[in-house]
Write a protein that holds these residues in place. Structure first.
Motif, PDB file in Angstrom:
ATOM      1  N   ILE B  31       0.836  -1.203   0.000  1.00 30.88           N
ATOM      2  CA  ILE B  31       0.000   0.000   0.000  1.00 30.88           C
ATOM      3  C   ILE B  31       0.875   1.258   0.000  1.00 30.88           C
ATOM      4  CG2 ILE B  31      -1.718   1.298   1.322  1.00 30.88           C
ATOM      5  CD1 ILE B  31      -2.797  -1.360   2.336  1.00 30.88           C
ATOM      6  N   ASP B  78      -6.364 -12.414  -2.856  1.00 30.32           N
ATOM      7  CA  ASP B  78      -7.508 -11.505  -2.863  1.00 30.32           C
ATOM      8  C   ASP B  78      -7.103 -10.135  -2.351  1.00 30.32           C
ATOM      9  OD1 ASP B  78      -9.114 -13.399  -3.887  1.00 30.32           O
ATOM     10  OD2 ASP B  78     -10.280 -13.781  -2.079  1.00 30.32           O
ATOM     11  N   LYS B  81      -5.350  -8.212  -4.909  1.00 25.08           N
ATOM     12  CA  LYS B  81      -6.281  -7.728  -5.933  1.00 25.08           C
ATOM     13  C   LYS B  81      -7.039  -6.500  -5.439  1.00 25.08           C
ATOM     14  CE  LYS B  81      -7.122 -12.067  -8.330  1.00 25.08           C
ATOM     15  NZ  LYS B  81      -8.058 -13.189  -8.347  1.00 25.08           N
ATOM     16  N   ILE B  82      -7.396  -6.513  -4.138  1.00 23.84           N
ATOM     17  CA  ILE B  82      -8.111  -5.358  -3.589  1.00 23.84           C
ATOM     18  C   ILE B  82      -7.228  -4.113  -3.679  1.00 23.84           C
ATOM     19  CG2 ILE B  82      -8.969  -4.336  -1.444  1.00 23.84           C
ATOM     20  CD1 ILE B  82     -10.073  -7.042  -0.708  1.00 23.84           C
ATOM     21  N   ILE B  83      -5.964  -4.271  -3.292  1.00 29.17           N
ATOM     22  CA  ILE B  83      -5.055  -3.113  -3.347  1.00 29.17           C
ATOM     23  C   ILE B  83      -4.874  -2.658  -4.792  1.00 29.17           C
ATOM     24  CG2 ILE B  83      -2.729  -2.290  -2.826  1.00 29.17           C
ATOM     25  CD1 ILE B  83      -2.642  -4.370  -0.591  1.00 29.17           C
ATOM     26  N   SER B  85      -6.950  -2.921  -7.230  1.00 33.23           N
ATOM     27  CA  SER B  85      -8.111  -2.220  -7.782  1.00 33.23           C
ATOM     28  C   SER B  85      -8.277  -0.855  -7.118  1.00 33.23           C
ATOM     29  CB  SER B  85      -9.375  -3.069  -7.672  1.00 33.23           C
ATOM     30  OG  SER B  85      -9.828  -3.122  -6.358  1.00 33.23           O
ATOM     31  N   LYS B  86      -7.775  -0.739  -5.876  1.00 34.23           N
ATOM     32  CA  LYS B  86      -7.809   0.577  -5.224  1.00 34.23           C
ATOM     33  C   LYS B  86      -6.855   1.550  -5.939  1.00 34.23           C
ATOM     34  CE  LYS B  86      -7.108   3.846  -2.053  1.00 34.23           C
ATOM     35  NZ  LYS B  86      -7.972   4.931  -1.760  1.00 34.23           N
ATOM     36  N   TYR B  87      -5.645   1.075  -6.266  1.00 34.33           N
ATOM     37  CA  TYR B  87      -4.651   1.942  -6.915  1.00 34.33           C
ATOM     38  C   TYR B  87      -4.499   1.552  -8.381  1.00 34.33           C
ATOM     39  CZ  TYR B  87      -3.467   3.030  -2.092  1.00 34.33           C
ATOM     40  OH  TYR B  87      -3.530   3.408  -0.787  1.00 34.33           O
ATOM     41  N   ALA B  88      -5.613   1.347  -9.048  1.00 27.74           N
ATOM     42  CA  ALA B  88      -5.567   0.824 -10.415  1.00 27.74           C
ATOM     43  C   ALA B  88      -4.709   1.672 -11.343  1.00 27.74           C
ATOM     44  CB  ALA B  88      -6.977   0.701 -10.962  1.00 27.74           C
ATOM     45  N   SER B  89      -4.764   3.004 -11.187  1.00 33.20           N
ATOM     46  CA  SER B  89      -4.016   3.848 -12.110  1.00 33.20           C
ATOM     47  C   SER B  89      -2.569   4.032 -11.665  1.00 33.20           C
ATOM     48  CB  SER B  89      -4.691   5.222 -12.236  1.00 33.20           C
ATOM     49  OG  SER B  89      -4.639   5.864 -10.986  1.00 33.20           O
ATOM     50  N   LYS B  90      -2.275   3.746 -10.413  1.00 36.70           N
ATOM     51  CA  LYS B  90      -0.918   3.985  -9.914  1.00 36.70           C
ATOM     52  C   LYS B  90      -0.027   2.762 -10.026  1.00 36.70           C
ATOM     53  CE  LYS B  90      -1.854   7.761  -6.755  1.00 36.70           C
ATOM     54  NZ  LYS B  90      -1.917   8.161  -5.343  1.00 36.70           N
ATOM     55  N   LEU B 164      -9.052 -11.561   5.313  1.00 44.06           N
ATOM     56  CA  LEU B 164      -9.147 -10.401   4.443  1.00 44.06           C
ATOM     57  C   LEU B 164      -9.435  -9.134   5.252  1.00 44.06           C
ATOM     58  CD1 LEU B 164      -8.568 -10.325   1.596  1.00 44.06           C
ATOM     59  CD2 LEU B 164     -10.949 -10.738   1.062  1.00 44.06           C
ATOM     60  N   ALA B 165     -10.139  -9.297   6.372  1.00 40.27           N
ATOM     61  CA  ALA B 165     -10.527  -8.151   7.182  1.00 40.27           C
ATOM     62  C   ALA B 165      -9.310  -7.412   7.724  1.00 40.27           C
ATOM     63  CB  ALA B 165     -11.407  -8.605   8.333  1.00 40.27           C
ATOM     64  N   PHE B 168      -8.021  -4.196   6.000  1.00 40.99           N
ATOM     65  CA  PHE B 168      -8.678  -2.904   6.157  1.00 40.99           C
ATOM     66  C   PHE B 168      -8.211  -2.168   7.401  1.00 40.99           C
ATOM     67  CE2 PHE B 168     -11.580  -5.484   3.651  1.00 40.99           C
ATOM     68  CZ  PHE B 168     -11.729  -4.667   2.551  1.00 40.99           C
TER      69      PHE B 168
END
Lengths: 459, 170
Positions: B31, B78, B81-83, B85-90, B164-165, B168
């Motif tokens: 992150i 997973d 993948k979450i990270i 999709s959060k920073y998809a452009s970076k 997964l929790a 966060f």
């Protein structure tokens, strides 16, 4: 046809056909060998006899004659014929007298040898160059093998096949019984089990084979059946208990109020208790009705696009109304950049109900401590995590939390009916989602909800 | 051999290396790496260091892909993948690399081969090692690539450890 009979028959047919095939091929090759062997013997006799008779050297002729008498056994019906070969000669007459086809002689002239079989009489012919000139030597004899030995072999094979088929038939019956015995045992045992004695189980052997696997599968199925039966029974008893408690209170309160004349204040008190209990009763029946409705396939439900983040704000708003002291925090730190990933296909009212249920539970069982609600997305999934630091759920009770009216052992001081979570799970299932609850007693509970992304384009 | 560190922070596509132990907590570095991007995007390499077996048979059938597959849990996958999709452009790309060398020179070579511009390491978190892996931090500290140390509050033994929790919370 029973499978046992079928297997026995297949086993029997396979072994029988193998035996027949083997016998037939042995018989065929023996016949071929005995024929060619016999022709060879006839030819040798032809050569020796021709040498002895046609070559006129006395000494060698006598020796050969002696060898012939001493060492070559006289074959049954043995005959020798000598025909001089001259260029103009055709063997039509000879063929006539010996009753053999003309092609036999032609083969002798062409290839130097020929064979012919006339019933059990065998003819072998060779071309022989003696000092007197070129001769065709024909020897004929009866094949003793053909007549006696092969017949004997035939008999052996026939009786052998008969004996082997009886043997393999009995073996196949024993074999198929052996194979199906455990299956039969299982059938008998399962037949004994009915609703009255669902606790009975099949005895599982320690060996890890297919049959014990079947037994384990049966036992697992019985476990599930038993649980389902118990749940059903519990549901009815719990439901009637939940419904009768407020009813008893209402009747009791009314009875007390009616026992004698009372003042207005006492009547108001009684009536407000009655109203309270009646409201509770209504709440229970309403949620029961909802549970029943969501338990159906939901073909009448209207599904539309729902934005998960918007939904969570709505949930927070609803909770704020229900419980103003709540400390719900929305954690949007891992929200995806792409808003299209937040849209799922669903019924907003139902989703709101399900999520409010979970978040409200989190607030309730943690005495309004901080509850975090987080969102994250994978490529195909939206994940919502609700975390509280409340009383948790005992580990051995986690598997019952979806049973209607089940309440964990540590929830005595909290109000509730045990309908919320089963209802939520029904709703999540309607949306092809998953719900995952993990918990530690006195440390908190984490509820993880997963919904498939709806694949709506942005806009 | 001369080593010229790539200090061009403004380059459009930097490559950041982060060590990982395939726990959710170690993804804090992931992150942070994505968070550090101001212009352009970043290639992230998750580094796992493992000792190769001495057995010839093991080496014959060794495959980095199988090794990574055996280490990556579905939850870790997973979480990544979450990270992403959060920073998809970076995040331009993210991949897991296995380093199996023994020497500092080999590690330096590995960094240059992968064109690493920066390395993020945890300040107070120690990687959870299994019996084949080893800690890359000493190698990283001795390398010539700029290092950034990241500090975070350790989660400790919380109920959602490696679920997964947990992602966060970090």
């Amino acid at each position: 046809m029973r499978t046992q009979t079928k297997i026995a028959l297949i086993f029997f047919l396979v072994s029988l056909s193998t035996i027949i095939f083997l016998s037939a091929s042995v018989y065929y090759f023996i016949i071929r060998y005995s024929f060619s062997d016999f022709y060879k013997r006839l030819e040798i006799r032809g050569v020796v006899t021709a040498k002895a008779i046609l070559d006129e050297e006395e000494a060698s002729s006598a020796v050969l004659q002696e060898v012939r008498e001493l060492h070559l056994e006289k074959l049954p019906e043995e005959q020798e014929y000598f025909f001089e070969i001259t260029p103009a000669k055709d063997f039509a007459a000879e063929a006539q007298t010996l009753d053999i086809p003309l092609s036999f002689f032609e083969n002798i002239l062409k290839n130097g040898e020929a064979t012919h079989q006339n019933n059990s009489t065998f003819y072998a012919g060779i071309k022989f160059q003696s000092k007197k000139g070129l001769y065709a030597v024909v020897v004929s004899a009866e094949n003793y093998y053909n007549d006696h030995h092969l017949r004997y072999l035939q008999n052996i094979f026939l009786f052998g096949i008969l004996a082997a088929s009886i043997f393999s038939f009995s073996i196949s019956i024993v074999f198929s019984r052996q194979v199906f015995n455990p299956v039969k045992e299982i059938t008998d045992r399962v037949n004994e089990i009915s609703t009255q004695n669902l606790h009975l189980r099949l005895e599982s052997k320690k060996i890890n084979d297919e049959i014990s696997e079947l037994e384990t599968t049966f036992n697992n199925m019985l476990d599930r059946l038993e649980t389902a039966f118990e749940t059903q029974n519990n549901f009815i008893s719990n439901a009637s208990h939940e419904l009768s408690t407020p009813l008893t209170t209402i009747i009791g309160e009314a009875d007390v109020a009616l026992a004698k004349e009372r003042n207005t204040k006492e009547y108001i008190e009684s009536l407000s208790v009655i109203v309270n209990e009646a409201e509770r009763l209504e709440k229970i029946t309403k949620s029961l009705l909802f549970l029943a409705q969501t338990g159906f396939t939901g073909s009448t439900l209207k599904f539309d696009k729902v934005r998960i983040d918007q939904l969570l704000w709505d949930v927070k708003e609803t909770i704020d109304k229900l419980n103003p002291k709540n400390k719900v925090q929305l954690n949007l730190s891992l929200m995806p950049e792409d808003p299209a990933k937040l849209k799922i296909k669903g019924n907003e009212q139902l989703l709101l109900l399900a999520l409010t249920n979970i978040v409200n539970n989190a607030c309730k069982y943690s005495n309004n401590q901080i509850v975090t609600v987080s969102i994250g997305t994978l490529e195909e999934k939206v994940i919502i995590v609700v975390k509280d630091s409340g009383i948790g759920i005992p580990e051995n009770e986690l598997k019952f939390i979806y049973d209607p009216f089940f309440r964990a052992s540590n929830t005595k001081e909290f109000e509730g009916y045990g309908i919320g979570l089963p209802l939520t799970r029904n709703i999540v299932r309607l949306h092809q989602g998953e719900i995952l609850v993990s918990s530690r007693v006195n440390e908190g509970t984490i509820v993880q909800l997963t919904f498939p992304v709806g694949h709506y384009t942005v806009g | 051999m001369s080593c010229v560190p790539h200090t061009n922070y403004k380059r459009m596509k930097r490559t950041i290396l982060i060590p990982t132990d395939f726990s959710i907590e170690s993804l804090k570095l992931f992150i942070e790496a994505a968070e550090s991007v101001q212009i352009g995007s970043v290639n992230i390499i998750l580094l796992h260091c493992a000792q190769l077996s001495d057995s010839i048979v093991d080496l014959l059938f060794f495959s980095k892909k199988d090794m990574i597959e055996s280490l990556v849990t579905p939850v870790f996958n997973d979480a990544c993948k979450i990270i992403r999709s959060k920073y998809a452009s970076k995040i331009n790309s993210a991949r897991i690399e296995v380093f199996t060398g023994h020497t500092q020179a080999a590690f330096q070579n590995f960094l240059e081969g992968n064109r690493v511009d920066e390395i993020l390491i945890p300040k107070n978190y120690s990687l959870q090692l299994n019996k084949e892996s080893f800690d890359p931090i000493p190698f990283i500290r001795k390398s010539t690539i700029p290092i950034t140390e990241i500090h975070w509050k350790q989660t400790g033994n919380i109920p959602e450890k490696n679920q997964l929790a947990e992602l966060f919370l970090i």
